[in-house]
Design an enzyme around this catalytic site. Structure first.
Site, short mmCIF file in Angstrom:
data_model
loop_
_atom_site.label_atom_id
_atom_site.label_comp_id
_atom_site.label_asym_id
_atom_site.label_seq_id
_atom_site.Cartn_x
_atom_site.Cartn_y
_atom_site.Cartn_z
N LYS A 220 0.82 -1.22 0.00
CA LYS A 220 0.00 0.00 0.00
C LYS A 220 0.85 1.26 0.00
O LYS A 220 2.02 1.25 0.35
CB LYS A 220 -0.97 -0.03 1.19
CG LYS A 220 -2.11 -1.01 0.89
CD LYS A 220 -3.29 -0.88 1.82
CE LYS A 220 -4.38 -1.84 1.32
NZ LYS A 220 -5.46 -2.00 2.28
N ARG A 254 -3.57 -10.04 4.76
CA ARG A 254 -3.94 -10.13 3.35
C ARG A 254 -2.75 -9.61 2.54
O ARG A 254 -2.40 -8.43 2.65
CB ARG A 254 -5.20 -9.29 3.10
CG ARG A 254 -5.71 -9.29 1.69
CD ARG A 254 -6.99 -8.43 1.59
NE ARG A 254 -7.48 -8.35 0.23
CZ ARG A 254 -7.01 -7.51 -0.69
NH1 ARG A 254 -6.05 -6.67 -0.39
NH2 ARG A 254 -7.51 -7.52 -1.91
C1 7PJ Z 1 -8.10 -4.47 1.48
C2 7PJ Z 1 -9.10 -5.28 0.98
C3 7PJ Z 1 -7.88 -4.46 2.89
C4 7PJ Z 1 -9.64 -6.06 3.07
C5 7PJ Z 1 -8.19 -4.20 -0.64
C6 7PJ Z 1 -5.20 -3.21 -1.98
C7 7PJ Z 1 -6.50 -2.54 -2.16
N1 7PJ Z 1 -9.87 -6.08 1.76
N2 7PJ Z 1 -9.15 -5.09 -0.36
N3 7PJ Z 1 -8.67 -5.28 3.63
N4 7PJ Z 1 -7.52 -3.82 0.45
N5 7PJ Z 1 -10.37 -6.82 3.88
O1 7PJ Z 1 -5.07 -4.43 -1.88
O2 7PJ Z 1 -4.21 -2.44 -1.96
O3 7PJ Z 1 -7.03 -3.75 3.44
S1 7PJ Z 1 -7.89 -3.66 -2.26
#
Ligand code: 7PJ
Length: 276
Positions: A220, A254
């Protein structure tokens, strides 16, 4: 703490790694390489081999400024991948805000819904309640089009906690048991660098909500700001951030870089007394 994800049950005695599989032509991290079903499936299988515990399949880019996609376009992207993963020995999560996509994915065997909108769409609660899938409730301030335009909080930890508690209550009132719920402060979703750092330093506060905490920091922009690295050179920063999140109580991270994260977490767990 436990997590029931469809037919998969985790005791969360060790942190879980959720591997990201983007099926979006404009994804800022994967640059459209996974546009095609076969490429996405190959990527998913690679992440399984690298030790992922859960796969998160997403067809809508939610990077700051990204435009929404139609239900049909999102279905066209994610459904062939979810169908192609049927029978794998780990849960598939679908990263979506749309009830239609949730229902189709759950019918095709997905075991988790990861909703950056925390099931606030009018039909989303019912879509998940009708299954035995897990759900990740994430905090976002605003929407992806405008969320990074000067986000403001009196107290970011209090405000995010309050939102997640309210969503946990709403979800449980709709018939989704607590053992199916995961919460996520939503790093980068309507937060400045200072807000993100405050959330990470205080991640333990979210553990008090009584659901496992998921942290999504991988590649990020906050890590770009800290390190000066572009998005393709943030793997080390991402692994460090995942480890710091786990140290502060995250049960699930994640990530894009599954193998590196799995290795770092093995070192963390072993130093903390887990057997080899
Ligand atoms: C997240 C997500 C996060 C959850 C994305 C990226 C943007 N789902 N989906 N938490 N971020 N639960 O991966 O940079 O931080 S999309």
């Amino acid at each position: 703490m436990f997590l029931h994800c469809g037919n998969f049950h985790f005791d969360l005695s060790r942190p879980l790694v959720m591997g990201i599989v983007n099926v979006t032509p404009d994804s800022f991290s994967d640059g459209g390489h996974h546009l095609q079903r076969d490429a996405a499936l190959a990527h998913a299988r690679q992440l399984i081999g690298e030790g992922a515990d859960i796969l998160d399949i997403g067809g809508e880019s939610t990077r700051p400024g990204a435009l929404p996609v139609s239900v049909q376009e999102e279905l066209n992207r994610v459904m062939p991948v979810i169908e192609g993963l049927r029978g794998i020995p780990l849960p598939v999560s679908v990263d979506t805000c749309k009830p239609e996509v949730m229902r189709a994915a759950l019918a095709a065997g997905a075991s988790m819904v990861n909703d950056i909108n925390a099931l606030q769409h009018p039909d989303a609660l019912a879509a998940v309640a009708a299954s035995n899938a897990a759900v990740c409730l994430m905090h976002m301030k605003g929407n992806p089009q405008t969320m990074q335009e000067q986000p403001q909080y009196d107290d970011v930890v209090v405000e995010v906690s309050k939102f997640l508690r309210e969503r946990m209550d709403a979800v449980q009132a709709a018939g989704i048991a607590r053992k199916r719920i995961v919460v996520d402060p939503g790093f980068g979703f309507g937060k400045t660098l200072a807000h993100n750092l405050t959330l990470l330093r205080n991640l333990g506060a979210f553990c008090g909500l009584g659901a496992p905490v998921l942290a999504g920091l991988s590649r990020k922009s906050m890590l770009g700001t800290i390190t000066g690295q572009d998005v393709n050179h943030r793997a080390s920063a991402s692994v460090a951030a995942a480890l710091l999140a786990v140290q502060r109580g995250a049960s699930i991270v994640r990530v894009h870089d599954v193998r590196a994260t799995v290795d770092a977490l093995k070192v963390w767990s072993t130093v903390n007394g887990a057997g080899l």
